[in-house]
Design a protein around this motif. Sequence first.
Motif, PDB file in Angstrom:
ATOM      1  N   PRO A 137      -9.867   3.574  -3.125  1.00  0.00           N
ATOM      2  CA  PRO A 137      -8.650   2.786  -3.357  1.00  0.00           C
ATOM      3  C   PRO A 137      -7.391   3.638  -3.288  1.00  0.00           C
ATOM      4  O   PRO A 137      -7.407   4.836  -3.603  1.00  0.00           O
ATOM      5  N   GLU A 141      -3.434   0.323 -10.908  1.00  0.00           N
ATOM      6  CA  GLU A 141      -2.179  -0.109 -11.529  1.00  0.00           C
ATOM      7  C   GLU A 141      -2.467  -0.852 -12.827  1.00  0.00           C
ATOM      8  O   GLU A 141      -3.264  -1.793 -12.845  1.00  0.00           O
ATOM      9  N   TYR A 206      -5.389  -3.268 -12.266  1.00  0.00           N
ATOM     10  CA  TYR A 206      -5.580  -3.772 -10.906  1.00  0.00           C
ATOM     11  C   TYR A 206      -5.987  -2.614  -9.996  1.00  0.00           C
ATOM     12  O   TYR A 206      -5.565  -1.480 -10.195  1.00  0.00           O
ATOM     13  N   HIS A 208      -5.859  -1.311  -6.074  1.00  0.00           N
ATOM     14  CA  HIS A 208      -5.218  -1.460  -4.768  1.00  0.00           C
ATOM     15  C   HIS A 208      -6.151  -0.894  -3.701  1.00  0.00           C
ATOM     16  O   HIS A 208      -6.358   0.326  -3.628  1.00  0.00           O
ATOM     17  N   ARG A 210      -7.085  -0.031   0.146  1.00  0.00           N
ATOM     18  CA  ARG A 210      -6.371   0.300   1.373  1.00  0.00           C
ATOM     19  C   ARG A 210      -6.949  -0.477   2.557  1.00  0.00           C
ATOM     20  O   ARG A 210      -8.170  -0.525   2.743  1.00  0.00           O
ATOM     21  N   GLN A 240       1.899  -5.073   0.713  1.00  0.00           N
ATOM     22  CA  GLN A 240       0.749  -5.376  -0.121  1.00  0.00           C
ATOM     23  C   GLN A 240       0.696  -6.860  -0.451  1.00  0.00           C
ATOM     24  O   GLN A 240       1.690  -7.582  -0.305  1.00  0.00           O
ATOM     25  N   THR A 242      -1.644  -9.704  -3.287  1.00  0.00           N
ATOM     26  CA  THR A 242      -2.612  -9.863  -4.367  1.00  0.00           C
ATOM     27  C   THR A 242      -3.525 -11.028  -4.042  1.00  0.00           C
ATOM     28  O   THR A 242      -3.050 -12.122  -3.723  1.00  0.00           O
ATOM     29  N   LEU A 252      -5.772  -6.109  -5.125  1.00  0.00           N
ATOM     30  CA  LEU A 252      -4.663  -5.996  -4.188  1.00  0.00           C
ATOM     31  C   LEU A 252      -5.115  -5.295  -2.922  1.00  0.00           C
ATOM     32  O   LEU A 252      -6.009  -4.436  -2.955  1.00  0.00           O
ATOM     33  N   THR A 254      -3.361  -3.106   0.292  1.00  0.00           N
ATOM     34  CA  THR A 254      -2.130  -2.400   0.615  1.00  0.00           C
ATOM     35  C   THR A 254      -2.284  -1.605   1.891  1.00  0.00           C
ATOM     36  O   THR A 254      -3.375  -1.115   2.195  1.00  0.00           O
TER      37      THR A 254
END
Length: 256
Positions: A137, A141, A206, A208, A210, A240, A242, A252, A254
């Motif tokens: 990731p 967050e 959360y 994120h 890639r 990004q 959600t 998420l 991104t």
Amino acid sequence: MTQVGQGRHGSPCWVSLAARRLHQAQAFYSAALGWVWRPTPLGEEFRTALSDGSPVAGVGELAASLQAAHSWTPFFAVDDAGAIAARIHERGGTVAVGPLSLGIGRAALAADRDGAVFGFWEGATPPGWSVGRGRAPAWLELRTRDALAAALFYGEVFGWASEGGLCSVGYEHDEVIVYEAECKVASLRGGAVEAAPDPQLRPRWYVHFRVSDVDAAVAAARAAGGTVATAPTDLSAGRQATLRDPDGGLFLVTAA
């Protein structure tokens, strides 16, 4: 958790989805993010997701057996799970599950003082897996009521910014940023630093993930039965969006 490799105390070492139905979760994330799967030493209820042959995340059919929410959870490497559990209790958090022995290590699920759920792991970790690098990731967050108070809690529990610690902490754009070896691995956000805590916010971690094309990932997630919680947006950290998987698990994507 998978494979062997030495954990780095206090730093993110894995992310895992507590799924209600393992095969349904595999089908969705394969379609949405292109993941493929392999078994793990932890048994038939667990799978490791691979992207371009590299481990990304884990999925376990655990939500029903543990009466837990279908959700993504970050895990942090620790040297002594029992000592960390005691430290969490001392600082006003809760340990909901464990530490449990899982063959190659010990795991636990906990919540900070505001209720955000996280895990910690003592033992072997995937070699080369590191947030912010490779196929792992992009970052984690925490959206919480008071970012500074949360930073103090996690700093005391995991030794962030301590002498000899692996993770350092800084402040950027009203966020607390956690670094490992100068690479951003997590952000803690609760509004402006001088603002009062938001009582309406439900604290949550959360993940994120890639992707090469955020809009394509959103379209694939919709086609696979997911929903869009926040439409693709260009931010300073990159484009990004959600998403929710079919069982409601938030994550998420991104392009960062």
